[in-house]
Structure formats: structure tokens, C-alpha cells
Design an enzyme around this catalytic site. Structure first.
Site, PDB file in Angstrom:
ATOM      1  N   TYR A 174      21.059  -0.804  76.433  1.00 21.73           N
ATOM      2  CA  TYR A 174      20.621  -2.205  76.555  1.00 21.73           C
ATOM      3  C   TYR A 174      19.977  -2.440  77.924  1.00 21.73           C
ATOM      4  O   TYR A 174      18.861  -2.958  78.021  1.00 21.73           O
ATOM      5  CB  TYR A 174      21.838  -3.114  76.335  1.00 21.73           C
ATOM      6  CG  TYR A 174      21.587  -4.598  76.487  1.00 21.73           C
ATOM      7  CD1 TYR A 174      20.692  -5.275  75.658  1.00 21.73           C
ATOM      8  CD2 TYR A 174      22.276  -5.348  77.448  1.00 21.73           C
ATOM      9  CE1 TYR A 174      20.487  -6.649  75.790  1.00 21.73           C
ATOM     10  CE2 TYR A 174      22.086  -6.710  77.578  1.00 21.73           C
ATOM     11  CZ  TYR A 174      21.192  -7.351  76.759  1.00 21.73           C
ATOM     12  OH  TYR A 174      20.996  -8.710  76.880  1.00 21.73           O
ATOM     13  N   GLY A 194      21.487 -13.908  64.869  1.00 20.59           N
ATOM     14  CA  GLY A 194      21.226 -15.353  64.808  1.00 20.59           C
ATOM     15  C   GLY A 194      21.901 -15.966  63.588  1.00 20.59           C
ATOM     16  O   GLY A 194      22.304 -15.256  62.667  1.00 20.59           O
ATOM     17  N   PHE A 246      21.792 -18.047  69.998  1.00 21.11           N
ATOM     18  CA  PHE A 246      22.507 -19.024  70.827  1.00 21.11           C
ATOM     19  C   PHE A 246      21.561 -19.732  71.812  1.00 21.11           C
ATOM     20  O   PHE A 246      21.399 -20.955  71.775  1.00 21.11           O
ATOM     21  CB  PHE A 246      23.653 -18.280  71.537  1.00 21.11           C
ATOM     22  CG  PHE A 246      24.170 -18.916  72.774  1.00 21.11           C
ATOM     23  CD1 PHE A 246      24.602 -20.238  72.759  1.00 21.11           C
ATOM     24  CD2 PHE A 246      24.243 -18.196  73.972  1.00 21.11           C
ATOM     25  CE1 PHE A 246      25.090 -20.831  73.918  1.00 21.11           C
ATOM     26  CE2 PHE A 246      24.731 -18.782  75.119  1.00 21.11           C
ATOM     27  CZ  PHE A 246      25.147 -20.096  75.098  1.00 21.11           C
TER      28      PHE A 246
END
Ligand SMILES: NC(=O)c1ccc[n+]([C@@H]2O[C@H](COP(=O)([O-])OP(=O)(O)OC[C@H]3O[C@@H](n4cnc5c(N)ncnc54)[C@H](O)[C@@H]3O)[C@@H](O)[C@H]2O)c1
Length: 460
Positions: A282, A169, A144
Site C-alpha cells: 500500500y 464503498g 468514507f
């Protein structure tokens, strides 16, 4: 600045005599040496306002001196003009990446020289240097943000190479660029060192965006998250460092974790949850990336800029990995239930993609941003419940807003973050700007985008 102090490190006596005489006649205090040790002795005693450095002297590695100048606290911010008889493109780029403001090749024309000294003293880069960045590598460029960045860089006539493994993606994101003469695509993972080292080889600047992202994705794949988001980044930094190529590393507001101190400031302590709650893989990985990048900057003088994004939104973003705005639009426009996780009181600040790209470019060109961690977010704070209501209202949807426990989607051990608000003082100080697109404007743009591209709803 009265009588600026200039240090010249050069072994060419004729040239330095010519330059010093000219500079002295304009009131500059000039010191000259051709011995690096003497230069650093001089720096210990005095902080020069400008350093002029010959990059190619017999038996002396000029790049190493420049690296040391940038590592020394006293000279970190001092403008440097690089001199040389001839420089090839890669020398110019690595000098610029190591923080030189300008380079001047022989023979020196005294008037032109003086003018450029004055520009460098103002801390500004000479236009000619900035333009020398030609080849840009974007890791995660089919994603993005990466694809929007690539489009913008192509419009500004850079050559753009994208490396992407298409894990999140999409080809649709880059379809319009595939045939552009300045665009190239490398399909592969940043963890494939053969592919990555080749991709880095011809680059002048790297934007590192490739990562396993999205709450849903991260929760389902904590191991991928750690592998790609730390080992992948360390590989990118390793090859960039070997060539002295500047890296703009994209981090995230997730690194603040569960901190309840608002707004989040770059030097705040972080409060990350335990390792058996997958979500934190993360935040932890991205934080480790920041440590890697700062380590490369401090120990190896690799120019790095670390940007912590706060909820960037815009066309091309998909909702299936947990991103809320595309998910809510899809539900609203199809008159399906809009699922809000938890009580919906959790609040986020949303930033429009065009603002984020503008600011990324500014930060990547700013010497002041080098070695810094910088928040990039907006003041558009809204609770997720209010966001659902607003999207329902503007799309005139008949959707029901349904509250569901997080656990249903993210498992029993999920932990969420109540509120995320960036402190933007550092961003403003360094880039001079903050994102200006308001939330109503963002939602209006998104609505128009989905109305004009109805097929996008199927891809969300
Ligand atoms: N969008 C946001 O709001 C936001 C917020 C905080 C941080 N970020 C960061 O910005 C960057 C871009 O995010 P995005 O929103 O565009 O997400 P995205 O998923 O659209 O983009 C990530 C891209 O990286 C690619 N990728 C993943 N692993 C890879 C690997 N090992 N090798 C090569 N390519 C790989 C994916 O295929 C994808 O194209 C990420 O690093 C993310 O952590 C984004």
C-alpha cells in the site's frame, strides 16, 4: 508593489494599445509581444509580476504557452490573466486548471480591466473564474471520505459524479444523494478505461480517492492493492492530463513507512519495508502514485495537488478493513472485548472528517498547492491502548480490553509503525489552517453518531 512589471502576449494591436495605455497611466511597466519566443526571452531577463496572455492567436497555441509559463521556475508562481475574443466553458476551465488567475473576454472595458489586473496582482483568483468549476468527478466517491466530500460539494451547488466499484464503498454512504439532481453514480472500476475516459470527459476537477485501503484488506490482497492503487491512478492521471483537468490525489501517511523521525515532514526520506511483507504494498503503491502525479505536473504541466492523509475518522467509516475507531466503538457499545493488537503503545494522530473536507477544498482551490505534496493530519496523538480505554470510559462499557498479538490477525510477517505524527507547517502555510477538532470532541461526536444510528454498528 512599486511599478509592477506586466508582460502582455497578444497579437491584437488595437486591444493591446488600449490596455497598455491604461495600465501605463497607472504606473505599470508594460511590455508587449505577439511572438512566444520573444516572450520567453523577456522572461529570461526579467520576471514579470503579471502575464496577460491571449489564448487564441493565429498559429499559436495559447494553452501551450500557459503550460510553459507554469513549467518555468521563474514564472511558476506569476499570476496570469487569459484574454480572448470568446472562450467556451471547456477552454475557461482548462485555462483555470493550467493556473490562470482570471480570464477576460473582448471587448475590454478599461476600468474593469484595471480592477481585475489589481486583483490578479495580489495573487487572488477572480471569483468568476473559481465559479467556473462546475462538474466534479470523485473516484471512490462511495467510500468514507469520498461520500462526505460529495455531500459537501453538492451543498455548494457543484455537479458531482462518483465512480466506484463498491469494493469497500457502500451504498448507505451515498443513499441520501442518489436522487439529488446534481449527483450521478457510475458503477465501475477506475481501471476500466472505457468507463473512466467517459467519466473524465465532462469533468472540470477530479478528486482521486479510489484505492484498495485498510491494513486488513491490503494484507489479504497485496496484488489488488498494487494494481488498483498504481495502475488505476496512472489511468486517472493519463485521461486527466489529456484534457488538462486538475487532479487532487489522495495519498497517505503510510508512505513515511517505518521512519522514526518525528514529526513526518513532506520532504523527509521514507523508510519502507520489504516487498514480502504485504503491508508495504500500500505504502509503495501510494508513493508511486505521488511520483506519477509529480511527473505529470513537471513534464506535462498537469495541475495536481497531493494530499497525505493521517488517520481520518468520522461517520461512515467501517472497521472491518482494520480501521480502529469504528471497531472499538462497536465492541464497547456491545460490551464485547475490545481487541488491541500488540502492546497498544503504537500511537496515531486522528483527524475529524469535517476538518479534512474543509481543508481538502481549500487545497484544491489554492494555486500554491499545485505540484505540492501536503500532509493533512492533526496533533491529536494517542496510543491505541489509551484510545481503547477512553472509548470504554465514555461509552460506560463493561468491555474487557484484550491485548492480542498482531500475528493472530495479520500473519507472521506483519510489521507495524510505532508512531505517526504529521508536520503541519506546510499545510498551515498553504491553506492557512490546520484541523481544530480535538480528540475528546471527535470521540464525543462518534459516540453520538453510533447512538443515533445503532444499525451502523451491524455494518462495521
Ligand atoms: N481514511 C483514512 O484515514 C485515510 C488515510 C490515508 C489515506 N486515505 C486515502 O483516502 C482515500 C479514501 O479512503 P477512505 O478512507 O474513504 O476509504 P474507503 O474504502 O471508504 O474509500 C475508497 C473507495 O474507493 C472505492 N474503490 C476502490 N477501488 C476502486 C476501483 N478500482 N475503482 C473504483 N472504485 C474503487 C471503494 O469501493 C471505496 O468506495 C484512499 O485513496 C485512501 O488511500 C485515507
Amino acid at each position: 508593489m512599486d511599478n509592477p512589471r506586466i508582460l502582455i502576449i497578444d497579437d491584437d494591436k488595437d486591444a493591446t494599445d488600449l490596455i497598455s495605455a491604461r495600465l501605463k497611466s497607472h504606473g505599470f511597466l508594460v511590455s508587449v509581444t505577439n511572438i512566444p519566443e520573444d516572450a520567453f526571452e523577456f522572461i529570461k531577463e526579467n520576471t514579470p509580476d503579471l502575464i496577460i496572455l491571449d489564448l487564441v492567436m493565429p498559429g499559436v497555441d495559447g494553452s501551450e504557452i500557459l503550460r510553459k509559463i507554469r513549467l518555468d521556475k521563474k514564472t511558476r508562481e506569476v499570476p496570469v490573466i487569459v484574454l480572448t475574443a470568446k472562450l467556451d466553458q471547456s477552454d475557461k476551465v482548462s485555462a483555470f486548471n493550467l493556473g490562470a488567475q482570471d480570464y477576460i473576454t473582448k471587448p475590454y472595458e478599461p476600468e474593469e480591466f484595471l480592477a481585475r489586473v489589481k486583483v490578479a496582482l495580489k495573487g487572488a483568483s477572480h471569483g468568476a473564474v473559481a465559479k467556473k468549476i462546475k462538474n466534479i468527478l470523485i473516484t471512490g466517491g462511495a467510500g468514507f471520505i469520498g461520500s462526505a466530500l460529495a455531500r459537501r460539494l453538492l451543498a455548494e451547488e457543484y455537479k458531482v459524479a462518483v465512480i466506484d466499484d463498491f469494493s469497500t464503498g457502500r451504498r448507505e454512504n451515498i443513499q441520501d444523494m442518489l436522487n439529488h439532481k446534481n449527483f450521478s453514480l457510475i458503477v465501475g472500476s477506475i481501471t476500466d478505461e472505457t468507463i473512466l475516459s467517459k467519466a473524465v470527459e465532462g469533468s472540470d476537477l477530479i478528486y482521486h480517492l479510489a484505492a484498495t485501503v485498510g491494513v486488513k484488506n491490503v494484507i489479504e490482497k497485496p496484488l489488488d492493492t498494487v494494481i488498483y492503487d498504481t495502475i488505476g491512478s496512472s489511468i486517472v492521471l493519463k485521461y486527466a492530463s489529456a484534457k488538462g483537468i486538475k487532479v487532487v490525489l489522495t495519498s497517505t501517511s503510510e508512505v513515511y513507512g517505518k521512519s522514526k523521525k518525528y514529526p513526518f515532514k513532506e520532504d523527509d526520506d521514507v523508510v519502507i519495508g520489504p516487498p514480502d511483507v504485504n503491508r508495504w504494498s500500500y505504502a509503495c503503491s501510494k508513493l508511486l502514485d505521488e511520483f506519477f502525479a509529480i511527473g505529470y505536473y513537471r513534464e506535462r504541466a498537469l495541475p495536481v495537488v497531493i494530499i497525505r492523509f493521517f488517520n481520518i475518522v468520522g461517520p461512515g467509516q467501517v472497521g472491518r478493513y482494520g480501521m480502529v475507531i469504528p471497531r472499538f466503538f462497536k465492541a464497547a457499545l456491545q460490551n464485547q472485548p475490545i481487541y488491541v493488537y500488540g502492546d497498544g503503545k503504537q500511537a496515531r494522530c486522528f483527524t475529524y472528517i469535517d476538518d479534512a473536507i474543509d481543508i481538502m477544498l481549500k487545497l484544491s482551490q489554492s494555486q500554491k498547492a499545485v505540484g505540492e505534496v501536503i500532509n493533512l493530519g492533526s496533533k491529536n496523538l494517542i496510543s491505541i491502548k489509551d484510545l481503547a480505554q477512553e472509548i470504554k470510559r465514555i461509552t460506560r462499557s463493561s468491555s474487557k480490553i484484550v491485548f492480542e498479538p498482531y500475528q493472530k490477525y495479520y500473519g507472521s510477517r506483519f510489521q507495524d509503525v510505532k508512531k505517526r505524527v504529521p508536520d503541519l507547517a506546510k499545510l498551515k502555510k498553504i491553506s492557512g489552517v490546520t484541523p481544530q477538532t480535538t480528540l475528546p470532541e471527535i470521540l464525543k461526536k462518534m459516540k453520538r453518531y453510533f447512538e443515533e444510528n445503532p444499525k451502523e454498528l451491524d455494518r462495521i
